[in-house]
Scaffold this motif. Sequence first.
Motif, PDB file in Angstrom:
ATOM      1  N   MET A  23       0.801  -1.022   0.007  1.00 10.01           N
ATOM      2  CA  MET A  23      -0.015  -0.117   0.092  1.00 10.01           C
ATOM      3  C   MET A  23       0.687   1.441   0.014  1.00 10.01           C
ATOM      4  SD  MET A  23      -3.401  -0.678   0.045  1.00 10.01           S
ATOM      5  CE  MET A  23      -2.876  -1.120  -1.593  1.00 10.01           C
ATOM      6  N   LYS A  24       1.994   1.183   0.685  1.00 15.17           N
ATOM      7  CA  LYS A  24       2.892   2.324   0.865  1.00 15.17           C
ATOM      8  C   LYS A  24       3.479   2.784  -0.671  1.00 15.17           C
ATOM      9  CE  LYS A  24       6.251   1.752   3.555  1.00 15.17           C
ATOM     10  NZ  LYS A  24       7.353   1.568   4.404  1.00 15.17           N
ATOM     11  N   THR A  25       3.551   1.805  -1.423  1.00 10.37           N
ATOM     12  CA  THR A  25       4.113   1.763  -2.920  1.00 10.37           C
ATOM     13  C   THR A  25       3.063   2.377  -3.706  1.00 10.37           C
ATOM     14  OG1 THR A  25       5.568   0.031  -2.531  1.00 10.37           O
ATOM     15  CG2 THR A  25       5.163   0.956  -4.720  1.00 10.37           C
ATOM     16  N   ILE A  63       2.061   5.500   9.224  1.00  8.19           N
ATOM     17  CA  ILE A  63       1.683   5.512  10.736  1.00  8.19           C
ATOM     18  C   ILE A  63       0.248   5.192  10.703  1.00  8.19           C
ATOM     19  CG2 ILE A  63       1.136   6.831  12.961  1.00  8.19           C
ATOM     20  CD1 ILE A  63       3.958   8.302  12.137  1.00  8.19           C
ATOM     21  N   LYS A  64      -0.593   5.775   9.913  1.00 11.29           N
ATOM     22  CA  LYS A  64      -2.241   5.753  10.038  1.00 11.29           C
ATOM     23  C   LYS A  64      -2.554   4.533   9.165  1.00 11.29           C
ATOM     24  CE  LYS A  64      -3.338  10.647   9.708  1.00 11.29           C
ATOM     25  NZ  LYS A  64      -3.964  11.664   8.656  1.00 11.29           N
ATOM     26  N   LEU A  65      -1.804   4.052   8.236  1.00  8.03           N
ATOM     27  CA  LEU A  65      -1.917   2.669   7.737  1.00  8.03           C
ATOM     28  C   LEU A  65      -1.743   1.643   8.806  1.00  8.03           C
ATOM     29  CD1 LEU A  65      -2.645   0.990   5.328  1.00  8.03           C
ATOM     30  CD2 LEU A  65      -0.467   0.891   4.614  1.00  8.03           C
ATOM     31  N   LEU A  66      -0.674   1.606   9.484  1.00  9.30           N
ATOM     32  CA  LEU A  66      -0.508   0.525  10.465  1.00  9.30           C
ATOM     33  C   LEU A  66      -1.424   0.747  11.649  1.00  9.30           C
ATOM     34  CD1 LEU A  66       3.319   0.756  10.886  1.00  9.30           C
ATOM     35  CD2 LEU A  66       2.117  -0.902   9.913  1.00  9.30           C
ATOM     36  N   GLN A  67      -2.012   1.795  11.964  1.00  8.91           N
ATOM     37  CA  GLN A  67      -2.949   2.019  13.163  1.00  8.91           C
ATOM     38  C   GLN A  67      -4.253   1.350  12.477  1.00  8.91           C
ATOM     39  OE1 GLN A  67      -3.007   6.168  13.599  1.00  8.91           O
ATOM     40  NE2 GLN A  67      -1.639   6.164  15.459  1.00  8.91           N
ATOM     41  N   TYR A  68      -4.581   1.725  11.209  1.00 11.17           N
ATOM     42  CA  TYR A  68      -5.937   1.160  10.379  1.00 11.17           C
ATOM     43  C   TYR A  68      -5.633  -0.420  10.787  1.00 11.17           C
ATOM     44  CZ  TYR A  68      -9.445  -0.146   7.086  1.00 11.17           C
ATOM     45  OH  TYR A  68     -10.215  -0.796   6.631  1.00 11.17           O
TER      46      TYR A  68
END
Length: 116
Positions: free
Chosen positions: A1-3, A87-92
Amino acid sequence: MKTLHLIVHGFSCVQLPAYLKFYSGSTRLRSSHLDHLSLVSDVNPRGNSQPNSQRGFANSFFYRSHLMWNRLPLALRETIRPSQFKIKLLQYIWSEQVFNSDRMDTENIPELDDSS
């Protein structure tokens, strides 16, 4: 997702393939989840009856990634800065994992028999 985030927000020299476009329509249907950051594919993968060489498109990075991207909340997809997105992706992901595992745990708990 980061890419994919880097590509969508212009932080990468890689560009989206021509068959992926941002949703540009407007809909008021509750069943439609498409918004201005949803990616829509012009190409549909072939069904399971096709040989593996013809089904490969459904397993490609961009096709699979755009499906996952569209499942993310809009507020998360609107995050511009890559460090904030991570950060937000990991939290989600963790919140979804904890929620789903809690739900699975409660579904598997046997009911107590009060007759004893």
